[in-house]
Design an enzyme around this catalytic site. Structure first.
Site, PDB file in Angstrom:
ATOM      1  N   PHE A 684      34.188 -45.046   5.637  1.00 34.25           N
ATOM      2  CA  PHE A 684      33.662 -43.885   4.947  1.00 34.25           C
ATOM      3  C   PHE A 684      34.715 -43.127   4.145  1.00 34.25           C
ATOM      4  O   PHE A 684      34.385 -42.197   3.441  1.00 34.25           O
ATOM      5  CB  PHE A 684      33.027 -42.924   5.942  1.00 34.25           C
ATOM      6  CG  PHE A 684      31.816 -43.492   6.635  1.00 34.25           C
ATOM      7  CD1 PHE A 684      30.619 -43.625   5.957  1.00 34.25           C
ATOM      8  CD2 PHE A 684      31.879 -43.891   7.949  1.00 34.25           C
ATOM      9  CE1 PHE A 684      29.496 -44.147   6.579  1.00 34.25           C
ATOM     10  CE2 PHE A 684      30.763 -44.415   8.583  1.00 34.25           C
ATOM     11  CZ  PHE A 684      29.567 -44.543   7.894  1.00 34.25           C
ATOM     12  N   SER A 685      35.970 -43.451   4.314  1.00 35.93           N
ATOM     13  CA  SER A 685      36.999 -42.618   3.708  1.00 35.93           C
ATOM     14  C   SER A 685      38.151 -43.430   3.136  1.00 35.93           C
ATOM     15  O   SER A 685      38.436 -44.518   3.584  1.00 35.93           O
ATOM     16  CB  SER A 685      37.630 -41.687   4.747  1.00 35.93           C
ATOM     17  OG  SER A 685      36.784 -41.405   5.798  1.00 35.93           O
ATOM     18  N   LYS A 701      41.800 -36.834   1.867  1.00 33.16           N
ATOM     19  CA  LYS A 701      40.871 -37.893   2.216  1.00 33.16           C
ATOM     20  C   LYS A 701      39.635 -37.837   1.334  1.00 33.16           C
ATOM     21  O   LYS A 701      38.939 -36.826   1.286  1.00 33.16           O
ATOM     22  CB  LYS A 701      40.470 -37.735   3.677  1.00 33.16           C
ATOM     23  CG  LYS A 701      39.532 -38.811   4.143  1.00 33.16           C
ATOM     24  CD  LYS A 701      39.344 -38.741   5.631  1.00 33.16           C
ATOM     25  CE  LYS A 701      38.172 -37.876   5.974  1.00 33.16           C
ATOM     26  NZ  LYS A 701      37.910 -37.904   7.412  1.00 33.16           N
ATOM     27  N   ASP A 801      31.679 -43.221  12.883  1.00 25.15           N
ATOM     28  CA  ASP A 801      32.391 -44.469  12.649  1.00 25.15           C
ATOM     29  C   ASP A 801      33.653 -44.476  13.488  1.00 25.15           C
ATOM     30  O   ASP A 801      34.755 -44.422  12.971  1.00 25.15           O
ATOM     31  CB  ASP A 801      32.725 -44.576  11.149  1.00 25.15           C
ATOM     32  CG  ASP A 801      33.454 -45.867  10.819  1.00 25.15           C
ATOM     33  OD1 ASP A 801      33.291 -46.850  11.563  1.00 25.15           O
ATOM     34  OD2 ASP A 801      34.213 -45.878   9.828  1.00 25.15           O
TER      35      ASP A 801
END
Ligand SMILES: *[C@@H]1O[C@H](CO)[C@@H](O)[C@H](O)[C@H]1NC(C)=O
Ligand SMILES: *[C@@H]1O[C@H](CO)[C@@H](O)[C@H](O)[C@H]1NC(C)=O
Ligand SMILES: *[C@@H]1O[C@H](CO)[C@@H](O)[C@H](O)[C@H]1NC(C)=O
Ligand SMILES: *[C@@H]1O[C@H](CO)[C@@H](O)[C@H](O)[C@H]1NC(C)=O
Ligand SMILES: *[C@@H]1O[C@H](CO)[C@@H](O)[C@H](O)[C@H]1NC(C)=O
Length: 946
Positions: A684-685, A701, A801
């Site tokens: 996700f990042s 981020k 996650d």
């Protein structure tokens, strides 16, 4: 004092002038209630108490005539321990519920005063932070229900509760109690429900328990109990639920249990029971769970036939013989996987009304054909026959299972073609036919299975070309077609692909399709061992999520295009030349310092722009979709993009003065414009290293999934969620310091950690740098961080996650749980149904997610268990082509093979400790979410394993 007199006066005035609105409550009680409201500071009460009757206040209940207060619920208010005794002034109380506050102790005055209330029936202290020992309760003659669950109480229980002569319901679950199970629970023996799960109770199940003849519920799950079940447990003739899961109990399952006609649920999974499953054990039961024991012999014929039976789980034992043929139509779930069963899959004919929904017979030695009759079991949602010795063709009747969501028949000896009827399974989400001997083509209307997320056909003899309709699978995440004889043109694939596209070991030839560049969410592309020729298309560098590119053993030539340094590329066995100065397998963190040094002029400009608080550089048309997910603007060949995105909003969150003066938003935006600053990518990042004008370094981020975060008109909500998280204070949790919302993306700033992620330390550039002391310390630290997050007062903070990539290392012994904001910030309803988009990374996703589609605490425990396994084995979450959890269970008989020998060999003490942690890890990754312990318990188990 002044305030008290003031309100009293008001009350008296009201009493004089408005007798009609007054309660019939005695003046004494009204006075006490008002006094209480002034001390307790319950907001609802304070605003109401001047103009209404205490009986109407929130959480207050009076008797029918409104003449006395009988119930007070102060759950989730900020009640303090000191004010507790005030409650006991209301002598008519029957129920006191003070759950979910921050109570840290129970004052003696409370016990003394409330113990004398003759009407008091219920006390609820659950969900507080009570530490220390259980107090001794004097009085409380009428108390029927005591709930002290979800606290931190410790020590043993002897006589503390014995004076409670009316006690019927006792819940002490989820504490840190130790010692023997309590047996003195009220001399009148009227106890009905005894819930002691998730503690550290040890020793045997005492036979004194059997004197409580009125017991209906016994829950001893997740303790350290040993010994066997008392043979005469059948004397508890009113028992309805008996849960002994997750202990160290052994011996045989006593026959007398079968005599309890009221027993509906018996769970004794995750112990070491031996012997046979007793005949007749399901005569009265609805749910039987004996999974993960050492039960042997064959399953009694007739075990599955009683007409009230709903769930039977005997998986992961050593059962032999055949699967009983007679299966009750009431049965919803049947799990017999992981045994030594032989013979055939029972040939069911499910006439209307048959409820079988989940059938799992995987990992046995079943032979023969898949019975076509299964096609009549229309409620089936899950059919798992994997890893057996089944032969023959896949019956076309399976195409009638219009509720089927998961079909797994991999690792058998099936042959013939894939019946075209399979594509009628419109609800199917996972189709795994891999490692069989299937031949013929892939059905051409594969795309009618519109809900498919995983298509795994690898390791067969399929031929022909890939049907072009495959590109229409709008929810597909993973396609595995490796090790077949496929050839021909490769059609356009769906851009929903995320996990992997594997076409390796086939007969594909010609150029690599340029359209792969559109697969911007795909992480792994494997084209190895084919006959691809020509140059690698430049378009592949647009695959923003790519982490692995397998091109080996093809006829490719030309130059390797420039990929991000985090992409692992294998070009062995090709003629491709790698001219870039960064070698493909280079670690992202090893970049040169000088490259990211920024010109001094920019520092001056940045300083001028620096504003604490809200910076609005430009008003953009707010209605615009502000987050472009994939950042389609192609970066220049140097990997730089100097055309900075425009900031809509930026905000400092941290109260820390040093960070506040260090953080410079424009510097952060410069940093995220350069791909050379990328130090880490998770699902996700993307983490960028940002050097501030002061020289301090931070992480900026980028939220890769920002189409799924709140829409632009909710930037305020985004900010508010982050503000809450910024206040968290735990040394193992990575908290946001500031955020920036730009026209294209959202960024969050954190403290920089130079040691990178746990993933890097275990499997990346720093491989083998972690000794056991570090690994153990990391395990405990992560557990500490997670139990803090799960126990967060205003509701648990879950991780979307959780993986070794989202754990950062402050030092080799100090982990930080990262990515904590995703659960609050990513909006799952926007995830266009592709579940792994919210469920985390492959290898860490709990098995139940396929049905529940919900992120839960138990799911986080599973992911944590996988991290423990990584620390123990040194292997990544997906290893040797399978999930680590499966790899471990496959090799479970050889524990020394499982453990990372570089570490376990260092000493016998280390090996023993690793084996103890392995046991904890295996409980965490239990298939059934209910049997996984809570994080607090896991932490305790880890500390005890020291
Ligand atoms: C009123 O309360 C006081 C102390 O709280 C108690 O001593 C007294 O008996 C009560 N009076 C009545 C009528 O209940
Ligand atoms: C059990 O319950 C019954 C009915 O609720 C009650 O009469 C009896 O006193 C209780 N106690 C014992 C020890 O049986
Ligand atoms: C079950 O109950 C029957 C009848 O009460 C009794 O004869 C038998 O011994 C009991 N079985 C066990 C194993 O306790
Ligand atoms: C199947 O399930 C339904 C709904 O729970 C229930 O009403 C029905 O009785 C069940 N059928 C059988 C044969 O038990
Ligand atoms: C629970 O008790 C054990 C042993 O008394 C102690 O070592 C541990 O720290 C406690 N755990 C928690 C979470 O309080």
């Amino acid at each position: 004092m002044f305030r008290y007199e003031y309100t009293t006066t008001t009350f008296l005035l009201l009493f004089l002038f408005c007798p009609m609105v007054m309660s019939l409550l005695s003046r004494n009680q009204t006075k006490t209630m008002i006094n209480l409201s002034n001390h307790l500071n319950v907001s609802d009460w304070n605003t109401n108490n001047k103009d209404s009757n205490p009986c109407t206040w929130n959480g207050v209940t009076c008797d029918i005539s409104n003449s006395s207060v009988i119930k007070i619920v102060l759950s989730g208010s900020s009640l303090s321990s000191q004010s507790l005794p005030l409650l006991c002034k209301i002598e008519t109380l029957q129920d006191i519920d003070v759950s979910n506050n921050h109570l840290s102790y129970i004052p003696n005055e409370f016990i003394d005063a409330c113990g004398n209330i003759e009407s008091l029936k219920l006390l609820n202290f659950s969900g507080n932070v009570l530490t220390d020992f259980l107090p001794t309760f004097h009085g409380f003659d009428a108390l029927e229900s005591l709930d002290m669950s979800f606290n931190d109480l410790k020590g043993s229980i002897y006589l503390q509760l014995d004076e409670m002569v009316s006690l019927k319901f006792l819940n002490l679950s989820n504490n840190n109690f130790t010692g023997k199970l309590p047996t003195n629970l009220g001399s009148s023996m009227v106890l009905e429900q005894l819930v002691l799960s998730n503690n550290g109770f040890e020793g045997t199940i005492p036979h004194q328990i059997l004197s409580y003849k009125n017991l209906t519920v016994i829950d001893f799950m997740a303790n350290n109990l040993s010994g066997s079940i008392p043979f005469n447990i059948g004397n508890l003739s009113k028992l309805e639920i008996l849960s002994l899961s997750s202990n160290r109990l052994s011996g045989e399952i006593p026959m007398s249990l079968m005599n309890i006609t009221t027993l509906v649920r018996f769970a004794a999974n995750l112990n070491t029971f031996t012997g046979a499953v007793p005949l007749g054990s399901t005569k009265f039961l609805k749910n039987l769970d004996l999974s993960y024991n050492n039960l042997s012999e064959s399953i009694p014929e007739g075990l599955l036939s009683p007409s009230q039976l709903v769930l039977v789980d005997l998986s992961y034992n050593k059962l032999q013989g055949h699967v009983p043929k007679n299966i009750s139509p009431s049965l919803v779930r049947l799990r017999l996987g992981g045994n030594l069963l032989t013979g055939e899959v029972p040939s069911l004919s499910c006439e209307a009304g048959h409820n079988l929904t989940y059938m799992e017979l995987e990992n046995n030695q079943l032979t023969g054909l898949i019975p076509p009759g299964l096609g009549s079991c229309r409620k089936l949602a899950l059919l798992n026959l994997a890893d057996n010795e089944l032969t023959g063709a896949l019956p076309s009747e399976l195409g009638n299972l219009n509720n089927l969501q998961v079909l797994k028949v991999q690792m058998n000896k099936l042959n013939g073609t894939i019946p075209i009827q399979i594509s009628q399974l419109v609800k199917l989400s996972i189709l795994n036919l891999s490692k069989n001997s299937l031949d013929g083509p892939i059905p051409s209307d594969v795309s009618s299975m519109a809900n498919l997320t995983v298509l795994d056909l690898q390791g067969n003899s399929l031929n022909g070309s890939i049907p072009s309709s495959i590109g229409n699978l709008g929810k597909i995440l993973e396609i595995q077609l490796g090790e077949n004889q496929l050839s021909g043109a490769i059609p356009q694939m769906s851009s929903s692909l995320q996990i992997a596209l594997n076409l390796s070991r086939n007969h594909f030839s010609g150029n690599i399709p340029t359209s792969f560049g559109d697969l911007v969410n795909l992480e792994v592309l494997d084209l190895s061992n084919n006959n691809f020729s020509g140059e690698i298309p430049q378009s592949l560098t647009r695959m923003a999520a790519l982490t692995q590119l397998q091109l080996s053993n093809n006829k490719l030539s030309g130059d390797l295009p420039l990929f991000g340094s985090y992409v692992k590329i294998d070009i062995s066995g090709t003629h491709v030349t790698n001219n870039s100065n960064v070698s493909p397998n280079n670690s992202p963190t090893e970049e040169k310092n000088g490259k990211s040094v920024v010109v001094a002029v920019l520092i001056a400009i940045a300083a001028a722009i620096f504003v604490v608080g809200l910076v609005t550089l430009l008003v953009v048309t707010i209605s615009r979709h502000y987050c472009s997910v994939n950042d389609q603007r192609v970066q220049s060949s140097e990997g730089e993009n100097l055309d900075l995105p425009q900031v809509i909003k930026s905000n400092l969150l941290t109260p820390n003065g040093i960070h506040r003066s260090n953080i410079d938003f424009s510097k952060a935006m410069e940093a995220v414009a350069k791909t050379s600053n990328v130090t880490l990518k998770t699902k996700f990042s993307t983490y960028y290293k940002a050097v501030m004008p002061s020289g301090s370094i931070y992480f900026a981020k980028k939220l890769n999934w920002c189409d799924k975060i709140f829409p632009v008109n909710s930037i305020d909500k985004f900010g508010r969620e982050l503000e809450v998280l910024a206040k968290l204070n735990n040394s193992n949790v990575m908290v946001p310091l500031a955020y920036i919302v730009s026209t294209n993306n959202a960024y969050i700033l954190y403290e920089f950690v130079s040691n990178g992620s746990l993933f890097d330390a275990l499997h990346g550039s720093m491989e083998n740098s972690l000794d056991w002391a570090s690994r153990y310390s990391i395990a405990v630290g992560v557990a500490q961080g997670l139990s803090f997050l799960h126990g967060f007062a205003s509701g648990p903070i879950l991780l979307l996650d959780l993986s070794s990539k989202s754990i950062m290392l402050k030092s080799l012994k100090e982990p930080l749980v990262g990515d904590i904001e995703h659960y609050k910030v990513i909006d799952p309803s926007k995830s266009t149904g592709s579940f792994s988009a919210v469920a985390g990374s492959v290898g860490y996703i709990p098995p139940e997610y396929a049905y529940t589609m919900r992120v839960t605490m138990a799911g986080n425990i599973y992911s944590f268990g996988v991290i423990l396994l990584e620390l123990l084995t040194g292997k990544p979450a997906v290893t040797e082509g399978t999930e680590l959890v499966k790899w471990v269970s496959r090799n479970s008989r050889n524990q020394d093979f499982i453990l990372d020998s570089n570490v376990s060999r260092t000493s016998q003490a280390v090996r023993n400790q690793m084996l103890a942690i392995l046991e904890i890890a295996l409980v965490c990754v239990s298939t059934s979410p209910e049997t996984r312990p809570k994080m607090k318990t896991v932490l305790r188990m880890l500390l005890n394993a020291r």
